[in-house]
Design a protein around this motif. Sequence first.
Motif, PDB file in Angstrom:
ATOM      1  N   ASN A   1      54.863  36.797  -7.468  1.00  0.00           N
ATOM      2  CA  ASN A   1      56.083  36.860  -6.651  1.00  0.00           C
ATOM      3  C   ASN A   1      57.146  37.733  -7.304  1.00  0.00           C
ATOM      4  O   ASN A   1      57.825  38.529  -6.627  1.00  0.00           O
ATOM      5  CB  ASN A   1      56.624  35.440  -6.417  1.00  0.00           C
TER       6      ASN A   1
ATOM      7  N   TYR B   1      58.361  34.812   1.204  1.00  0.00           N
ATOM      8  CA  TYR B   1      57.292  34.649   0.209  1.00  0.00           C
ATOM      9  C   TYR B   1      57.823  33.860  -0.996  1.00  0.00           C
ATOM     10  O   TYR B   1      57.160  32.944  -1.503  1.00  0.00           O
ATOM     11  CB  TYR B   1      56.776  36.014  -0.236  1.00  0.00           C
TER      12      TYR B   1
ATOM     13  N   THR C   1      47.833  37.691   0.068  1.00  0.00           N
ATOM     14  CA  THR C   1      48.807  38.479  -0.684  1.00  0.00           C
ATOM     15  C   THR C   1      48.283  39.900  -0.878  1.00  0.00           C
ATOM     16  O   THR C   1      49.034  40.876  -0.782  1.00  0.00           O
ATOM     17  CB  THR C   1      49.101  37.824  -2.051  1.00  0.00           C
TER      18      THR C   1
END
Length: 748
Positions: free
Chosen positions: A659, A561, A726
Amino acid sequence: MGDIYILMLVALTALAVIDLVVGVSNDAVNFLNSALGSKAVSPKTLMIIASLGIFFGAVFSSGMMEVARKGIFIPGEFYFNEIMIIFMAVMVTDVILLDLFNSLGMPTSTTVSIVFELLGAAVAMALVKIGANSEQTISDLGIYINSESALLIISGILLSVVIAFSIGAIVQYISRLLFSFHYEKRMKHFGAIFGGVALTAITYFIFMKGLKGTPFYGNVENILKGNEVYIMAGSFVFWALVSQIYTSLFKKNILVLIIIIGTFGLALAFAGNDLVNFIGVPMAALHSYDAWAASGVPATEFSMGVLAKKVPTESTLLFIAGAIMVVTLWFSKKAKSVTETEIGLARQGDGHEKFKPNYVSRFIVRGTVNLSKVLGYVLPASFIEKIDQQFLKPVIELPKDKSYEVPAFDMIRASVNLMVAGILISIATSFKLPLSTTYVTFMVAMGTSLADRAWDRESAVYRVAGVVNVILGWFSTALIAFTAAALFAYLMYLGGAPIIALLLCLVIFLLIKSYLNHSKKLKEKKETQRLKRAEIVTINEVIEDSSGHISEVIKRVDKLYTNVVTDLSRHDLNKLSKTDKHVKKLKNEVNDLKSNIFYFIKSLDESLVKASRFYLSVLDYLQDITQSIEFISTTSFNHVNNNHKNLKKSQIKDLVEINNKLQETFQLIITGFENRDFTNFVSILEDKQQLLNHVSDSIDTQISRIRTEETSPKNTTLYFGILLETKDLIEATMSLIQLFQEFESSEA
């Protein structure tokens, strides 16, 4: 000027040693697989038997390296400098090609590779000579090339594929009808006859193929020729008596003796006859150099008609070659990869399939199923039932920690493999047909597998795909060998010593890269946390093993990711492509675990039904996680690959923040699973909504951008896709944590 040819001889010697290593690594499959698959003898005993066969076959090998010297081209039509270029091109190509097939774990023919390399390099040099001669055209190629040999090799490929498969299937089918899978009782009555036939075929094979051309063959040639029928009849009587004594007096299984002698015979034949494929070209180069050096004629004017003569190979070199082959057999890791391919395709049981189904395999299997249905209507039901009884497999009950010891197939099939392969290669030798040992042994094994009903509805489409891939690999061997050798020969002719040095460096680079890649694959194979089904018997072990899977997947998803966000911000297509490959690899590994759930459940005790349900749910969530990261990676790669606009800085900023928060959460999860400390899972679950809210806020912000400043619909599609996946990724991860926490606490 002679110094360059000395250096070329040194290089050819080094290439010969490497070729012996890569060649044995590929051809070990020919003589090892029947014994390995049946587990008739211990691996150590088998290696000793095969080593003896290889060593004696090499030491007493024929010194007449005819194929390398004059079998493919007319040596008198080439000068010394041209011959040396041909030989260098052949050896460079052979090493690269065989090592490539070894790395892929695919068996191929060293005979076909060397023949088509010689053909390709010789054709290239012949065309150069024709181009320099105003009186010749391409129609004069036959002056330089022995095209008859090439046509024989091609016909040999086609013959070996069809005949070996068909004969192997027929003989195995008859053998199974006679003995069934419960052959112990019937072997007491018919074992002597079966042993007599099998051992006669194998010993005849040893004499006709394994010893043909050796120093000893000349002493027995007059006895063998013309008396084949009498020799075989006498051998049958002798071996039938030996089989009866071996079975009745010593109470031993004659099938074991058949497999031992058959393995020795195939190893002997391989080393005795295929040695030319590895050292024939360097030996021919050495003899060429000696003749040229003694002549005093310039290299560009010395005709190589001397190669048409028979020159014996030095015994010392044969001894060294035999020693190298034996050492390779014991220590080559790539040889194990090649043998695993054939055993996997031939095994009686089910399990992990290496090959993916394709259109051809589906078509063949569907046609076969329809044909069997037709036969079911035509043949009487009682007849079919009687045949089916002969194919009922015995139920082998082993402790869970010993399940890996079950043979891939039984000793009846192993004996048939060796017997039929020996007979076919012997017949081909007597008629001087260039059947490949690899092709015959492989296709016999596949034919016996089909006849033995090893390819059932669960595995047939994968096994057939594997066979198709291997066969296509054989034909590609000929094409690649011809093309590469021709190209290398032409480049060497144009560039001389610098190009030769460059190609040798290329060989070294490719070999090192291949070794490192193969070592990496083996390491990954060991480190891939597959479920050790045979060892899992308690709830705690289920939890322990599941923790390992989750930790590994989350760790890799975390890295992937981050890579996607970083590479997308830089619009780095190359790195996004690499990340996408890693994502697909992770997805395949998880899918593979899920496809093996049947074996996991079967390996657990009946009391662990709850554990089975838990493990199935774990894999389901892991699959959801990998699907989400795959969508994020693939859509990002496609966006950049299609040259769409970069994401806006504000969008990248939001993704980086998400993230960072994901990294913090993932690290806590990874630490918990690695340390088997799940106390922090409560706080992770409590922060779940906060993490989801952050993603939702980014979605709302993007909606506002669309109304005011956003001008790129592609950017919007990508950005929304990443954010929504996500959310799914977070949901699946949290559900997994919650499931694990609840299950672990209920079993505490």
